[in-house]
Design an enzyme around this catalytic site. Structure first.
Site, mmCIF file in Angstrom:
data_model
loop_
_atom_site.group_PDB
_atom_site.id
_atom_site.type_symbol
_atom_site.label_atom_id
_atom_site.label_comp_id
_atom_site.label_asym_id
_atom_site.label_seq_id
_atom_site.Cartn_x
_atom_site.Cartn_y
_atom_site.Cartn_z
ATOM 1 N N PHE A 1 -31.048 141.049 65.231
ATOM 2 C CA PHE A 1 -30.381 140.313 64.163
ATOM 3 C C PHE A 1 -30.618 140.890 62.778
ATOM 4 C CE2 PHE A 1 -34.252 137.761 65.305
ATOM 5 C CZ PHE A 1 -35.015 138.070 64.193
ATOM 6 N N LYS B 1 -30.396 130.779 68.043
ATOM 7 C CA LYS B 1 -31.869 130.774 68.082
ATOM 8 C C LYS B 1 -32.272 130.796 69.538
ATOM 9 C CE LYS B 1 -36.179 130.211 66.850
ATOM 10 N NZ LYS B 1 -36.679 130.695 68.164
ATOM 11 N N GLU C 1 -35.099 139.476 68.850
ATOM 12 C CA GLU C 1 -35.802 138.722 69.879
ATOM 13 C C GLU C 1 -35.465 139.319 71.238
ATOM 14 O OE1 GLU C 1 -36.774 134.338 69.690
ATOM 15 O OE2 GLU C 1 -34.902 134.372 68.556
ATOM 16 N N ARG D 1 -44.369 139.716 67.347
ATOM 17 C CA ARG D 1 -44.439 138.982 66.077
ATOM 18 C C ARG D 1 -45.784 139.154 65.387
ATOM 19 N NH1 ARG D 1 -42.866 133.029 64.726
ATOM 20 N NH2 ARG D 1 -44.637 132.269 63.556
ATOM 21 N N ARG E 1 -41.354 132.217 53.427
ATOM 22 C CA ARG E 1 -41.241 132.223 51.969
ATOM 23 C C ARG E 1 -39.902 131.616 51.575
ATOM 24 N NH1 ARG E 1 -46.107 132.551 51.594
ATOM 25 N NH2 ARG E 1 -47.172 134.447 52.219
#
EC number: 6.5.1.1
Length: 510
Positions: free
Chosen positions: A297, A212, A261, A232, A373
């Site tokens: 990713f 991360k 990212e 984003r 979700r």
């Protein structure tokens, strides 16, 4: 449809905390809207305009908001047409022409309509109609399943277009919405996990554990030699990131949609300050000293094949193949598939040693879905962090006298209401940050008091905390423990803030 009907529905939505009641009011309005009215009505109820930012200042709008019409006569089409004309007015003398257009619009508006327009055009229309509520309303108004609406929204990236499609063609039209290279997809997000052991116990062994990063989310589309990059929030930043464009253009494919990212690294390969990375997204002139590195990713499309509905394991196989070869290997997000608990812990330790935030654990059987979700993606950090909305600030004392210091923090209401206060903090603030808050907050004030200011819910701040505790002091029944400011998040809006449920999940034994 009269514009007054939209204003009345907005007031009804703002007056209730019930998600169901909000969705019902919006659905009723959408059901009465004509074909050309659905798009602007949907945008307005979500707090936006179809035309985007119109560049009219708050002072100009409040100065012109006088002499209201005695009774409603503006239609939805009248207002949308006026905003379109306003957006298209540029060049020499445009300031005067734009003011004349606004004055003409306000002259035909009632007092309630004028107040609504001021809040809409300044981005301050906070009525609790978050995306999820509007999506529920679209499904109800069109008589289509909520899951079908959400998928079409994820693929189109536009609430107004999703509403128009649903109401015009129903389920069939919504199901015909597919991923289009060159049109950004709503990103899938990770939920906070309490610990690595807990997340692995929740998701099982069929997972991937990835670094991360403390960077900025990007989505990159390639169609031949044309490469485009979005953040984003689906803001296009292609022109400001030429190094990312060049690297994706060099990949061995014709079309692709990549999720990942990006961040700036120092000479030792360690991440530079988050502010350095974000500086590249707010400037038209890139700083040559701040070079962005991409880490991908996920792969949503490759050479004519959509991968959204494939399990993550299949998407990762395709990504590994695309990024094969020494020249592209560095573009892959570091991670390990199906690790033992001990190997997963090593990945976490490696991420922290490299200067990153932690890891994200992802279920390999999960398809791609927008938003937080379920629990298919969970992020694990050694320190709990939350993105919260700044609701107010108090004047400091002692060394902080004369500065707005102790900030009030709110979590997003999962039922679509306004942010719910969950605590305060004055910890972690540098002198520079205090000066910035003191200069910035008065511009966002909705109330000013001797003790400080209450703010419009516009700013998002990332805080670290030791956990949460039950508390009757705040309306959500929960309070933060030892919260401290890490940084403000200009890349996130209040709609991206963590929910009250995420705070409650940090309760001991919760």
């Amino acid at each position: 449809m009269l514009f007054a009907d939209v204003v009345a529905a907005s007031a009804e939505v703002a007056a209730t905390r019930s998600r169901t009641a909000k969705a019902t009011a919006i659905a009723d309005l959408l059901g009465r809207a004509g074909g050309n009215e659905v798009r602007p009505v949907t945008a307005w109820l979500a707090g936006d305009t179809l035309q985007g930012r119109l560049g009219v200042g708050w002072r100009t709008l409040t100065r012109l908001a006088h002499g209201p019409a005695a009774s409603p006569r503006l239609t939805v089409s009248d207002v949308d047409r006026a905003l379109t004309e306003l957006a298209g007015t540029t060049g020499t003398g445009s300031a005067a022409r734009r003011e004349a257009l606004v004055e003409q619009l306000f002259t035909g508006a009632t007092a309630d309509e004028q107040r609504f327009l001021v809040r809409l055009l300044t981005g301050d229309l906070r009525q609790g109609a978050l995306e999820g509520v509007v999506l529920d309303a679209i499904g109800t108004a069109a008589g289509v399943p909520a899951a079908t609406v959400r998928r079409a929204f994820m693929l189109s990236g536009s609430l107004p277009e999703t509403a128009a499609t649903a109401l015009d063609g129903g389920t069939t039209a919504l199901e015909s919405v597919h991923l289009a290279v060159g049109r950004p997809v709503r990103p899938m997000l990770a939920s906070p996990g309490s610990s690595l052991d807990a997340v692995l116990a929740d998701l099982g062994a069929d997972v991937t554990v990835e670094h991360k990063l403390d960077g900025a989310r990007i989505q990159v589309h390639r169609d031949g030699d044309v490469v485009r990059v979005w953040t984003r929030t689906l803001r296009e930043v292609t022109d400001g990131v030429p190094e990312l464009v060049a690297q994706v253009r060099s990949l061995p494919c014709r079309t692709a949609v990549l999720d990942g990212e990006t961040l700036a690294l120092d000479d030792d390969g360690r991440p530079r300050a988050f502010q350095d990375t974000m500086s590249r997204f707010g400037s038209d002139v890139p700083d040559p000293a701040v070079v962005l590195s991409p880490f991908f990713f996920d792969l949503l499309h490759l050479d004519g094949r959509d991968l959204l509905d494939e399990p993550l394991a299949v998407r990762l196989d395709a990504l590994v193949e695309l990024l094969a070869g020494e020249e592209h290997a560095a573009l892959r997000m570091p991670g390990v598939r199906r690790p033992t608990p001990e190997r997963a812990a090593e990945v976490l330790d490696g991420a922290l040693t490299a200067g990153h935030e932690g890891v994200v654990v992802k279920a390999l059987d999960a398809s791609y879905a927008a938003g937080r979700r379920g629990r298919a993606w969970q992020k694990v950090k050694p320190v709990h962090t939350l993105d919260l909305v700044v609701l107010g600030a108090e004047w400091g004392y002692g060394r902080r006298s004369g500065k707005l210091s102790n900030i009030h923090l709110g979590a997003r209401d999962p039922d679509g209401g306004g942010p719910v206060m969950v605590g305060k903090t004055f910890k972690g603030m540098t002198d520079e940050l205090l000066d910035w808050q003191t200069a910035r907050f008065p511009d966002l004030a909705r109330e000013q008091h001797e003790w400080g200011v209450l703010l419009e819910p516009e700013l998002v701040v990332e805080v670290a905390l030791d956990g949460a505790q039950r508390s009757p002091r705040y309306p959500g029944g929960v309070a933060l423990r030892f919260a401290r400011v890490l940084r403000y998040r200009p890349d996130r809006s209040p709609a991206d803030a963590d929910t009250l449920d995420a705070v409650r999940a940090l309760l001991a034994g919760g």
